[in-house]
Design an enzyme around this catalytic site. Structure first.
Site, PDB file in Angstrom:
ATOM      1  N   GLU A 142      14.677   4.281  93.134  1.00 29.96           N
ATOM      2  CA  GLU A 142      14.532   5.652  93.616  1.00 29.96           C
ATOM      3  C   GLU A 142      13.597   5.671  94.828  1.00 29.96           C
ATOM      4  O   GLU A 142      12.452   5.225  94.725  1.00 29.96           O
ATOM      5  CB  GLU A 142      13.982   6.538  92.487  1.00 29.96           C
ATOM      6  CG  GLU A 142      14.954   6.644  91.315  1.00 29.96           C
ATOM      7  CD  GLU A 142      14.276   6.974  89.985  1.00 29.96           C
ATOM      8  OE1 GLU A 142      13.064   7.253  89.969  1.00 29.96           O
ATOM      9  OE2 GLU A 142      14.981   6.942  88.952  1.00 29.96           O
ATOM     10  N   GLU A 153      16.924   6.156  85.496  1.00 25.82           N
ATOM     11  CA  GLU A 153      16.363   4.827  85.269  1.00 25.82           C
ATOM     12  C   GLU A 153      17.302   3.925  84.480  1.00 25.82           C
ATOM     13  O   GLU A 153      17.419   2.731  84.770  1.00 25.82           O
ATOM     14  CB  GLU A 153      15.001   4.919  84.562  1.00 25.82           C
ATOM     15  CG  GLU A 153      13.866   5.399  85.465  1.00 25.82           C
ATOM     16  CD  GLU A 153      13.889   6.904  85.722  1.00 25.82           C
ATOM     17  OE1 GLU A 153      14.522   7.623  84.922  1.00 25.82           O
ATOM     18  OE2 GLU A 153      13.294   7.360  86.707  1.00 25.82           O
ATOM     19  N   PHE A 174       7.759   4.625  88.237  1.00 26.71           N
ATOM     20  CA  PHE A 174       6.503   4.538  87.472  1.00 26.71           C
ATOM     21  C   PHE A 174       6.865   3.988  86.101  1.00 26.71           C
ATOM     22  O   PHE A 174       7.877   4.381  85.528  1.00 26.71           O
ATOM     23  CB  PHE A 174       5.842   5.920  87.316  1.00 26.71           C
ATOM     24  CG  PHE A 174       5.281   6.451  88.614  1.00 26.71           C
ATOM     25  CD1 PHE A 174       3.999   6.111  89.032  1.00 26.71           C
ATOM     26  CD2 PHE A 174       6.049   7.275  89.415  1.00 26.71           C
ATOM     27  CE1 PHE A 174       3.497   6.590  90.235  1.00 26.71           C
ATOM     28  CE2 PHE A 174       5.552   7.754  90.626  1.00 26.71           C
ATOM     29  CZ  PHE A 174       4.274   7.415  91.036  1.00 26.71           C
ATOM     30  N   HIS A 195       2.924   8.285  83.777  1.00 29.10           N
ATOM     31  CA  HIS A 195       2.932   7.464  84.990  1.00 29.10           C
ATOM     32  C   HIS A 195       2.073   6.205  84.810  1.00 29.10           C
ATOM     33  O   HIS A 195       2.395   5.175  85.351  1.00 29.10           O
ATOM     34  CB  HIS A 195       2.370   8.244  86.184  1.00 29.10           C
ATOM     35  CG  HIS A 195       3.304   9.261  86.747  1.00 29.10           C
ATOM     36  ND1 HIS A 195       3.753  10.340  86.025  1.00 29.10           N
ATOM     37  CD2 HIS A 195       3.878   9.371  87.976  1.00 29.10           C
ATOM     38  CE1 HIS A 195       4.558  11.065  86.787  1.00 29.10           C
ATOM     39  NE2 HIS A 195       4.651  10.498  87.970  1.00 29.10           N
ATOM     40  N   PHE A 197      10.842   4.335  79.206  1.00 33.70           N
ATOM     41  CA  PHE A 197      11.545   4.725  77.977  1.00 33.70           C
ATOM     42  C   PHE A 197      12.999   5.095  78.262  1.00 33.70           C
ATOM     43  O   PHE A 197      13.872   4.937  77.426  1.00 33.70           O
ATOM     44  CB  PHE A 197      10.808   5.872  77.279  1.00 33.70           C
ATOM     45  CG  PHE A 197       9.429   5.460  76.830  1.00 33.70           C
ATOM     46  CD1 PHE A 197       9.263   4.566  75.789  1.00 33.70           C
ATOM     47  CD2 PHE A 197       8.293   5.936  77.467  1.00 33.70           C
ATOM     48  CE1 PHE A 197       7.997   4.156  75.374  1.00 33.70           C
ATOM     49  CE2 PHE A 197       7.028   5.537  77.070  1.00 33.70           C
ATOM     50  CZ  PHE A 197       6.876   4.642  76.017  1.00 33.70           C
ATOM     51  N   LEU A 209      19.028   9.263  90.824  1.00 35.35           N
ATOM     52  CA  LEU A 209      17.794   9.313  90.039  1.00 35.35           C
ATOM     53  C   LEU A 209      18.094   9.172  88.547  1.00 35.35           C
ATOM     54  O   LEU A 209      18.330  10.171  87.865  1.00 35.35           O
ATOM     55  CB  LEU A 209      17.076  10.644  90.328  1.00 35.35           C
ATOM     56  CG  LEU A 209      15.584  10.716  90.016  1.00 35.35           C
ATOM     57  CD1 LEU A 209      14.979  11.936  90.658  1.00 35.35           C
ATOM     58  CD2 LEU A 209      15.296  10.703  88.533  1.00 35.35           C
TER      59      LEU A 209
END
Lengths: 325, 370
Positions: free
Chosen positions: A29, A60, A83, A129, A88, A58
């Site tokens: 990202e 993960e 970050f 973060h 998770f 966007l």
């Protein structure tokens, strides 16, 4: 030799390896035109083109899966998770998929992926973060987990990580990104994964630390020296696998040990280190192996970070308990 | 300037207009008649026979696998009967260079792509040698996590695009899988990169026991493609010609650089979810089963081919015999695989063994030599 911050050393490693190996791809990202939120990928898209350094949508989990698929086409993906608290979202791709690629395929396929990601406290981020989640990663067989404590190591370890043919989680402490500079050679050099470094030799106590806690441990060692204690400090550099040989050799020498981590007591790596020491060197010990960690709450709200994060003072306090046991 | 009321956007109407457009695409009806001549892929006689041969073979493989499982001679198995058109006819549109990312019910496509039968059996038994894919075979072992293969397929497709290969990545899941985040991330990423991927959702009506209506308010899974900005098609998943035609077209678009396609094959599994104790009578009636059996892909394709003089009972028996023989031989080969040892497993964790693995390797080597 140039004086570089850790973030600059990381950019240099990425640049070198993009140049060395056409199969290296950098993505995530905002890593393209924007150069990453911390500028770790600054200028890379311009130099190597959008085919090799690119932005993703966007998501993960998507980034993790994309890396796996690209690895299956012979690429060497270096994705960024913006970050590490966002991990998770991508746990299945990491622990459920890439960590198991070699095993699941009976050794016929592999996933040479290096996931880079910022983490670490002291910079007042919003929630999710800064968490130290290396323990989660270390608990997944098939992964290696690397946490550099300084610019020089960051470059050498990142080059080794990218060249490794198994997945590596490369965690970059945000507070170390720009807090100090260090001489970093321009040419390429590697630091082997799984090798700790004795940062400071001593004979009364071994402090084992990693990431930002190395600096705190060094400060503590200096404080203790004023009181005539000779303290050895080991920087793990790779937290999975552990460099057992270096740890045990030191503990056998000093007879006293403690482990320092920024993660909560129930998380992180310290418990593993303590277990390895008691498994292998209990007869060399003159005192229990104590830990300095954050307390077992969720990562501190940012205004509470100063009281929550372990520091040199905490380390000195615990060190004295071990030294005077 | 305020918009006129008559020009106001009507989201409810727009949705129903979009949904109505996703009609089921069919070429061969239940009676084995071509109902959509224009779309007929016009396969050669040999190809038609080969497609039939593979479907019959796969049905036998399913029956044998179920019975071998019941005898304790196979382990994990997810029955495939009813889904032959969705699986075999979509695979029939592929080439060797295409990369398959299967779900756990998609063992037949892997076999027809070149996965040796004995290795599929070893996979079922939980033996690592089953998953050791032969050099040049472009597949992953069956994925267990629902939908995880979707986003990996996008990665493979992006890699294919970057390598400028003339190939596609194709992946399969069920309608339950289309509820997963990875499903959306996969089709969305692939659309964004215009990656040469084909996403197949075999809508077999039940995710274990959960009926299709519970999965989504969307009338079709295929229409989810609209949100990702990619083409989607809702196809009769019991019609081999229709499944073949839409997959072939999707492949052509992908190879031309026109990006991915989502295909929903509307089908049914006759058997249980897996052989591990699922009882379909808890969630389906036998009336539903018999309604679907009337749509059977083998029955309609057999009628069609018999009408063209391309198929006969004799031919079918030949295929069945061949399948049984080959299955028997493959089981024999699988039986001959060496017993797994812990050292085998430790040896496939990393390229170079780290300290902890190496140490445990030595411990287990000593144990195993006793």
């Amino acid at each position: 030799m140039a004086q570089l911050t850790m973030i600059q050393a990381i950019t240099e490693a990425l640049k070198l390896e993009l140049k060395n190996d056409e199969n290296v791809l950098v993505f995530g990202e905002d890593v393209g035109n924007n150069g990453g939120v911390f500028r770790a990928t600054e200028g890379l898209q311009k130099e190597f083109g959008e085919d090799r350094v690119f932005d993703t949508p966007l998501a993960e989990s998507g980034i993790g899966g994309l890396a796996i698929g690209l690895a299956l086409q012979g690429y060497r993906p270096v994705p960024e998770i913006q970050f590490f608290g966002f991990v998770f979202e991508v746990m299945d791709s990491i622990s459920g998929q890439m960590a198991r690629m070699r095993y699941r395929s009976g050794g016929s396929q592999h996933a040479p992926i290096t996931i880079r990601s910022p983490f670490g406290g002291g910079v007042h981020t919003p929630e999710m973060h800064a968490d130290s989640l290396e323990g989660l990663m270390a608990a997944s067989p098939g992964l290696k987990v690397v946490i550099p404590s300084n610019p020089y190591d960051a470059k050498g370890l990142l080059l080794s990580a990218i060249r490794d043919n198994d997945p590596v989680i490369f965690l970059e402490h945000m507070k170390l990104y720009r807090s100090f500079r260090m001489e970093v050679p321009e040419e390429e050099y590697t630091i082997p994964l799984g090798k700790a470094e004795v940062k400071r030799e001593g004979k009364d106590l071994t402090i084992i630390a990693y990431g930002a806690m190395v600096q705190e441990s060094m400060k503590a060692a200096e404080e203790l020296e004023k009181e005539e204690y000779s303290v050895e400090v080991i920087d793990l550099r790779t937290v999975q696998p552990l460099d057992i040989e270096t740890i045990i050799a030191s503990v056998e020498k000093t007879g006293r040990a403690m482990v320092v981590q920024e993660a909560q007591k129930q998380a992180g790596i310290a418990a593993n280190v303590v277990a390895e020491i008691t498994d292998r060197a209990i007869l060399s010990l003159d005192a229990p192996v104590l830990r300095v960690t954050a307390p077992d709450t969720v990562f501190a709200f940012s205004q509470a970070e100063e009281v929550w994060l372990p520091n040199a003072k905490d380390i000195v306090e615990t060190a004295k308990k071990v030294l005077t046991f | 300037m305020a918009a006129k009321k008559s020009q106001q956007f009507d989201p409810v109407k727009t949705l129903s207009e979009i949904e109505e457009k996703f009609e089921m695409f069919q070429i061969l009806n239940e009676e084995g008649e071509i109902v959509n001549e224009e779309a007929n892929p016009n396969l050669s006689d040999e190809d038609l026979q080969e497609l039939m041969r593979r479907m019959v073979y796969t049905r036998i493989l399913d029956q044998r696998s179920i019975s071998l499982n019941r005898q304790g001679r196979l382990g994990f198995y997810a029955p495939t009967a009813g889904q032959e058109a969705s699986q075999i006819a979509s695979h029939f549109a592929l080439k060797k260079d295409d990369f398959i990312l299967p779900g756990y019910r998609d063992v037949p496509q892997l076999i027809w792509h070149g996965w040796p039968l004995e290795q599929a059996f070893l996979f079922s038994r939980g033996h690592f040698m089953g998953n050791q894919m032969p050099e040049g075979l472009n597949v992953l072992p069956p994925q267990i996590i629902i939908g995880a293969q979707y986003i990996q397929a996008t990665g493979v497709a992006l890699g294919i695009q970057k390598r400028k290969k003339e190939a596609v990545a194709i992946t399969y899941t069920g309608e339950g899988g289309s509820s997963q985040g990875d499903f959306y991330e996969g089709i969305n990423f692939a659309g964004s990169f215009r990656a040469p991927a084909i996403f197949i959702v075999q809508n077999n009506q039940y995710a274990i026991s959960t009926p299709r209506e519970v999965q989504t308010a969307a009338k079709t899974v295929a229409q989810k493609a609209v949100a990702a900005g990619i083409p989607g098609i809702f196809v009769d998943g019991m019609d081999p010609l229709a499944v073949y035609a839409v997959t072939r077209d999707a492949r052509e678009r992908a190879i031309k650089g026109d990006g991915p396609t989502l295909i929903e094959t509307f089908c049914y599994r006759y058997g249980p979810h897996t052989m591990a104790g699922d009882d379909p009578t808890r969630y389906r009636t036998s009336d539903i089963d018999s309604e679907w059996e009337k749509k059977d892909p083998l029955v309609r394709f057999r009628k069609y081919l018999e009408g063209k003089g391309l198929w006969s009972e004799e031919k079918e028996n030949e295929v069945m015999e061949q399948a049984k023989e080959e299955i028997k031989a493959a089981i024999k080969k699988a039986d001959a695989a060496p017993k797994q040892k812990v050292t085998d497993l430790l040896g496939i964790m990393y390229e170079e063994m780290p300290f902890n693995v190496k140490e445990q390797m030595d411990i287990y080597k000593a144990k195993e030599s006793k």
